[in-house]
Design a protein around this motif. Structure first.
Motif, mmCIF file in Angstrom:
data_model
loop_
_atom_site.group_PDB
_atom_site.id
_atom_site.type_symbol
_atom_site.label_atom_id
_atom_site.label_comp_id
_atom_site.label_asym_id
_atom_site.label_seq_id
_atom_site.Cartn_x
_atom_site.Cartn_y
_atom_site.Cartn_z
ATOM 1 N N UNK A 54 0.950 -1.112 -0.053
ATOM 2 C CA UNK A 54 0.152 0.031 0.158
ATOM 3 C C UNK A 54 1.075 1.247 -0.134
ATOM 4 N N UNK A 55 0.168 2.342 0.123
ATOM 5 C CA UNK A 55 0.879 3.641 0.224
ATOM 6 C C UNK A 55 1.811 3.694 1.353
ATOM 7 N N UNK A 56 1.529 3.125 2.338
ATOM 8 C CA UNK A 56 2.503 3.146 3.685
ATOM 9 C C UNK A 56 3.554 2.089 3.728
ATOM 10 N N UNK A 57 3.593 1.127 2.553
ATOM 11 C CA UNK A 57 4.334 -0.114 2.671
ATOM 12 C C UNK A 57 3.707 -1.264 2.635
ATOM 13 N N UNK A 58 4.408 -2.587 2.842
ATOM 14 C CA UNK A 58 3.847 -3.608 2.463
ATOM 15 C C UNK A 58 3.143 -4.085 3.927
ATOM 16 N N UNK A 59 2.059 -4.407 3.847
ATOM 17 C CA UNK A 59 1.300 -4.856 4.853
ATOM 18 C C UNK A 59 0.623 -6.288 4.790
ATOM 19 N N UNK A 60 0.291 -7.112 5.883
ATOM 20 C CA UNK A 60 -0.321 -8.271 5.604
ATOM 21 C C UNK A 60 -1.832 -7.967 6.466
ATOM 22 N N UNK A 61 -2.865 -8.104 5.542
ATOM 23 C CA UNK A 61 -4.170 -7.732 6.034
ATOM 24 C C UNK A 61 -5.114 -8.721 5.850
ATOM 25 N N UNK A 62 -6.262 -8.792 6.259
ATOM 26 C CA UNK A 62 -7.383 -9.470 6.311
ATOM 27 C C UNK A 62 -8.660 -8.661 5.889
ATOM 28 N N UNK A 63 -9.602 -9.352 5.783
ATOM 29 C CA UNK A 63 -11.039 -8.497 5.687
ATOM 30 C C UNK A 63 -11.174 -7.341 6.469
ATOM 31 N N UNK A 64 -10.754 -7.418 7.646
ATOM 32 C CA UNK A 64 -11.152 -6.668 8.909
ATOM 33 C C UNK A 64 -10.453 -5.394 8.723
ATOM 34 N N UNK A 65 -9.016 -5.433 8.016
ATOM 35 C CA UNK A 65 -8.280 -4.444 8.057
ATOM 36 C C UNK A 65 -8.295 -3.552 6.904
ATOM 37 N N UNK A 66 -9.112 -3.818 6.002
ATOM 38 C CA UNK A 66 -9.089 -3.097 4.622
ATOM 39 C C UNK A 66 -9.357 -1.699 4.950
ATOM 40 N N UNK A 67 -10.297 -1.173 5.884
ATOM 41 C CA UNK A 67 -10.510 0.014 6.013
ATOM 42 C C UNK A 67 -9.237 0.734 6.785
ATOM 43 N N UNK A 68 -8.948 0.123 7.803
ATOM 44 C CA UNK A 68 -7.671 0.509 8.571
ATOM 45 C C UNK A 68 -6.435 0.898 7.656
ATOM 46 N N UNK A 69 -6.124 0.144 6.590
ATOM 47 C CA UNK A 69 -5.004 0.437 5.946
ATOM 48 C C UNK A 69 -5.327 0.792 4.575
ATOM 49 N N UNK A 70 -6.932 1.366 4.159
ATOM 50 C CA UNK A 70 -7.076 1.750 3.179
ATOM 51 C C UNK A 70 -6.678 1.010 1.987
ATOM 52 N N UNK A 71 -6.760 -0.247 2.069
ATOM 53 C CA UNK A 71 -6.771 -1.071 1.120
ATOM 54 C C UNK A 71 -7.565 -1.362 0.009
ATOM 55 N N UNK A 72 -7.699 -1.221 -1.193
ATOM 56 C CA UNK A 72 -8.807 -1.382 -2.190
ATOM 57 C C UNK A 72 -9.166 -2.953 -2.134
ATOM 58 N N UNK A 73 -10.381 -2.936 -2.014
ATOM 59 C CA UNK A 73 -10.929 -4.271 -2.025
ATOM 60 C C UNK A 73 -10.666 -5.154 -3.320
ATOM 61 N N UNK A 74 -10.538 -4.600 -4.524
ATOM 62 C CA UNK A 74 -10.040 -5.231 -5.568
ATOM 63 C C UNK A 74 -8.560 -5.761 -5.537
#
Lengths: 399, 318
Positions: free
Chosen positions: B196-216
Motif C-alpha cells: 500500500x501507500x504506507x508500505x507492505x502490510x499483511x491484511x485480512x478483511x477486517x483491516x481493509x478500512x484501517x490500511x485503506x486497502x482497495x477491495x479489488x
C-alpha cells in the motif's frame, strides 16, 4: 468486516421467572404438610361435586333408599369437612389478625357459603332425621315431619354446594400465570355467584317449586279424603275404591288396618324414603301419597342448574383463561424476559385483531424500539470485548 | 515442558472450557471467548501461570502458547470430523463439478481440496471463530430450507440473484453453489501481503478500512491464495465468498448472493437451537430478522432482503 449482531436464541423451557413456575419450592416439612392438606381439599372438592351430581341422579332414577342414604351421609361428611376447614382457616387467619382479609379478599366467603349453611340447613338435619328415623321411628314421627318440612323449605341451599367448584380455581396453582389465574377466578366467581344468587333470590321470592307442589298435593288429598268421607261416611268401601284408583296413593290405613297397598313390602322399604311420600291423616284414615314425581322434577331442575354452573366454570377455565393468557399474560411474560434477561430477544407476537389493545401497543414499542436498541447495545459490548470470564474462573483451577 | 505440565495444561484448558458462563456456547465461540479473555488479562494471567501451584518452572509465554495450542486442538477435535462429514455426505459433487468445471473429473480432488483449505482456514483464530456461522448453517440444514423458500416465492431476493447478479442456476444448483461459497468464505480472514501507500502490510478483511486497502487488490491476492489450492474455483464465486463478510455498502449492486450470505452468516454466527419458543413470542429467526430490519444501516444488512427473510421465517415458524 462482519458486524455480526448478537444472537438472541435462548434455551427454551428454562424460565427464570417465578410466576411461570408457581410458588418456589420450599421443601420443609411444614410446606409438605400444607401442600398435602391443599391436595386433600382439592380431591374433596372434586368428590363433593361428583357426589352432589350423583345424589340428584339417584333421585331422578329412583335408586334404592340405601344408595341414597349412603350419598346423603357422604354429603354430610363433606359438609362437615368443609365446615372444619372454614373454621380452621378462620382461626388461623384470625390469629394473624387478618380474618376479614381472608373472608373478603381470599374468598373466605366462598368457604363459608359452601360449608356452614349446608351443614346446618341441609345435610346435617337430614342425617339427624335419618338417625332418629332409624332409632325411634314411632316415637318421633311428629319431630321427623317438622324437621323434614323445614329442610324441604330451604332445600335451595343445596345449590350452594356448587359454589365449591370455584374453590378449585384458588387451589390449583396455575403454572402459567398468577395474573391469569386471579382474573379467571374473579370473573368465574362473579358469574357463578350471580347465577346462584338469582336462583336463590327467585326461590325465596316465589318459593321452591318442589315444596309448593308437595304442599299442594298434601292439601289436595287431605281435601279429597275429607270430601269422600263427608259424602257418605258409612260407605267406607266407596272412599277406599276412589282412593285406590288414584295413581299417587301408595297405601291406605283405616285405623290400624292396612286396607290397600299399591306397592309391595320390598319396594316400599327398599325404594321409598321418608321424603318420597307424604302421610295424610284424616279421621280414621291414614293415607300415604307419593311425591316421587315431584322429587324427580326437582332433581331434574337441580341437575340443569348443576350443568349450567359446571359448563360456566369450565368455559371460564378453558376458554376465557386461554384468551386472557394469549392476549395479556403471555405478552407481559415475553416483555419481562426481554427486559430482564441479557440474551433474550424474542419479539412479542402481535395478532392483527388485537393490535390496537394497549398491551400490544406496548409490545409494538418493545419490538420496534427496545429490542433493536438492545441488539445494538449487545453488539457494542461484544465489540468492546467485554468478556464473560473473570480471573476468578482461572483462580478456581488453582484451588 | 514436562509430561506433568502437559497434563496440567490439558486440565487447565478443560477447566476453562467448562466454566459455567460459557459452557453452554458452541466450541468455536467458547474458544473465541477464552482467547479474548486472555488477551484482555494477559499480565494477570502470566503472573498466575507462574504461581507455585501451576507452572512455576516454565516461562509464562511458553505456557500460554501451549495453552492456546491445546485449546485449538480440543476445539478442532470437535469441528474437523463434522466438516469431513459434510464434505462426504452433504455436498453433491456432480452438481459441483458442473458448476466448477475442472480438468480433474474425480470428485475426491474437490473433496480433498476443500478439506485441506478449510483446515488451513481453521488454523487461523479469526477465521476459526467466524466459522461458527458456517458450522450452524450446515449442521442445522439452514441453507436448503431458506434457499428453497427464496426460489419458491420468487420475491426480491430471487430477482436480485437471477436478474441483477445474473446467476442462472436452478434451486439444487444454487444450494450447492452456496455451500461451496460458505465453506470458503472465511478465507477473507486469512492475511495476505499487500503493498500500500504506507508500505507492505499483511491484511485480512477486517483491516481493509484501517490500511485503506482497495477491495479489488485484496480480492486478487485472495484469488492467488485460493486458486493455488482450489484450482476449480471461479472468480465470481470467490468474490461472493469474500464479499459475504462485508457490509452492504462495501458490495456492488450485483453482489446479491454475498449480501444474502452476509445476513445468514450474521444470523447463525451465535445461533443456538431453541427447543420451545415461549407462548406469545415470535419465533427466533423471525424475531432476529425483525429486530435487524430496524438496525439494517448499523449492521450493514440489505433491508429488502431482511424483510423477505422475515416473512419467510414468519410463514414457516422458524
Amino acid at each position: 468486516m462482519s458486524a455480526q449482531p448478537p444472537s438472541q436464541d435462548v434455551v427454551g423451557g428454562i424460565h427464570g421467572l417465578q410466576h411461570r413456575v408457581g410458588k418456589s419450592g420450599q421443601t420443609g416439612d411444614k410446606e409438605r404438610k400444607t401442600s398435602g392438606l391443599e391436595n386433600f381439599i382439592i380431591v374433596a372438592i372434586v368428590l363433593v361435586i361428583i357426589q352432589t351430581f350423583i345424589a340428584e341422579l339417584a333421585v331422578f332414577y329412583r335408586w334404592p333408599v340405601q344408595a341414597r342414604t349412603i350419598l346423603l351421609i357422604l354429603g354430610f361428611f363433606f359438609d362437615l369437612t368443609f365446615t372444619v376447614e372454614f373454621i380452621v382457616r378462620s382461626i388461623a387467619n384470625g390469629r394473624k389478625k387478618r380474618f376479614w382479609s381472608y373472608f373478603f379478599r381470599m374468598r373466605g366467603w366462598v368457604d363459608f357459603m359452601s360449608s356452614v349453611p349446608l351443614l346446618f340447613l341441609n345435610s346435617g338435619p337430614l342425617v339427624f332425621l335419618l338417625l332418629i328415623n332409624r332409632s325411634a321411628e314411632s316415637l318421633a314421627v311428629i319431630g321427623i315431619l317438622n324437621i323434614l318440612k323445614v329442610v324441604k323449605a330451604i332445600r335451595v341451599t343445596r345449590i350452594l354446594r356448587l359454589i365449591r367448584i370455584m374453590k378449585i380455581f384458588g387451589k390449583i396453582k396455575n403454572a402459567d400465570s398468577k395474573m391469569a389465574q386471579h382474573h379467571t377466578t374473579t370473573v368465574s366467581t362473579t358469574a357463578v355467584s350471580l347465577v346462584l344468587l338469582v336462583i336463590f333470590a327467585f326461590t325465596f321470592i316465589t318459593g321452591d317449586q318442589g315444596v309448593q307442589l308437595s304442599r299442594e298435593r298434601e292439601t289436595y288429598y287431605r281435601g279429597l279424603t275429607q270430601r269422600l268421607i263427608s259424602v257418605n261416611p258409612a260407605d267406607t268401601a266407596f272412599t277406599e275404591r276412589v282412593l285406590q284408583a288414584d295413581r299417587h296413593v301408595l297405601r291406605i290405613y283405616r285405623g290400624v288396618d292396612e286396607v290397600y297397598s299399591g306397592v309391595d313390602f320390598d319396594t316400599w322399604t327398599g325404594y321409598y324414603a321418608v321424603d318420597d311420600y307424604v302421610e295424610i291423616e284424616n279421621g280414621e284414615y291414614r293415607i300415604f301419597v307419593s311425591l316421587t314425581d315431584i322429587e324427580k322434577k326437582s332433581a331434574q331442575n337441580n341437575m340443569l342448574i348443576f350443568m349450567i354452573v359446571i359448563v360456566l366454570v369450565l368455559g371460564f377455565m378453558f376458554l376465557y383463561s386461554n384468551h386472557f393468557v394469549q392476549t395479556v399474560s403471555d405478552v407481559i411474560f415475553v416483555l419481562m424476559r426481554g427486559f430482564r434477561e441479557r440474551n433474550y430477544s424474542l419479539q412479542v407476537r402481535i395478532p392483527e385483531e388485537y393490535a390496537e389493545h394497549e398491551v400490544f401497543q406496548l409490545a409494538r414499542f418493545y419490538n420496534d424500539k427496545f429490542l433493536p436498541a438492545k441488539m445494538k447495545r449487545m453488539h457494542k459490548l461484544k465489540m468492546e470485548k467485554k468478556s464473560q470470564l473473570s480471573m476468578k474462573d482461572v483462580f478456581k483451577f488453582e484451588e | 515442558m514436562t509430561d506433568t505440565d502437559k497434563q496440567k495444561i490439558m486440565e487447565f484448558v478443560n477447566h476453562l472450557l467448562s466454566i459455567p458462563n460459557i459452557s453452554g456456547e458452541p466450541p468455536l465461540i467458547r474458544e473465541g471467548m477464552i482467547i479474548s479473555f486472555i488477551t484482555q488479562n494477559i499480565q494477570q494471567i502470566k503472573e498466575t501461570l507462574t504461581s507455585p501451584r501451576l507452572f512455576p518452572d516454565a516461562p509464562p509465554e511458553q505456557t500460554l502458547k501451549s495453552i492456546l495450542l491445546v485449546l485449538r486442538q480440543l476445539v478442532l477435535k470437535d469441528i474437523v470430523p463434522r466438516v469431513e462429514s459434510w464434505l462426504q455426505n452433504r455436498i453433491d459433487y456432480r452438481i459441483v463439478q458442473k458448476l466448477f468445471p475442472s480438468r480433474e473429473k474425480d470428485e475426491n480432488i474437490y473433496r480433498s481440496g476443500l478439506s485441506e483449505y478449510i483446515k488451513k482456514m481453521l488454523m487461523n483464530s479469526e477465521s476459526r471463530y467466524n466459522f461458527n456461522a458456517v458450522y450452524n448453517l450446515f449442521e442445522y440444514d439452514i441453507l436448503d430450507r431458506y434457499v428453497r423458500q427464496i426460489f419458491e416465492r420468487r420475491g426480491s431476493i430471487y430477482n436480485e440473484i437471477k436478474r441483477v447478479e445474473r446467476i442462472a442456476l436452478e434451486f439444487e444448483e444454487y444450494v450447492e453453489y452456496t455451500k461451496i461459497i460458505l465453506l470458503i468464505k472465511n478465507t477473507a480472514y486469512l492475511r495476505v501481503p499487500i503493498t500500500t501507500g504506507v508500505g507492505k502490510v499483511t491484511v485480512n478483511a477486517g483491516d481493509l478500512k484501517k490500511f485503506s486497502v482497495p477491495l479489488s487488490k485484496f480480492i486478487v491476492r485472495q484469488e492467488q491464495q485460493v486458486m493455488s489450492q482450489l484450482p476449480f474455483m471461479t472468480k465470481q464465486a470467490l468474490v461472493s465468498a469474500i464479499k459475504s463478510n462485508l457490509k452492504e455498502r462495501m458490495t456492488e449492486k450485483e453482489d446479491a448472493s454475498a449480501r444474502l450470505f452476509y445476513i445468514l452468516s450474521s444470523r447463525y454466527q451465535e445461533y443456538k437451537p431453541v427447543n420451545k419458543v415461549d407462548r406469545g413470542a415470535e419465533t427466533p429467526d423471525k424475531s432476529w430478522f425483525g429486530s435487524s430490519k430496524k438496525n439494517s444501516g448499523y449492521f450493514g444488512f440489505n433491508e429488502r432482503m431482511l424483510h423477505e427473510l422475515y416473512l419467510i421465517a414468519g410463514d414457516n415458524m422458524w
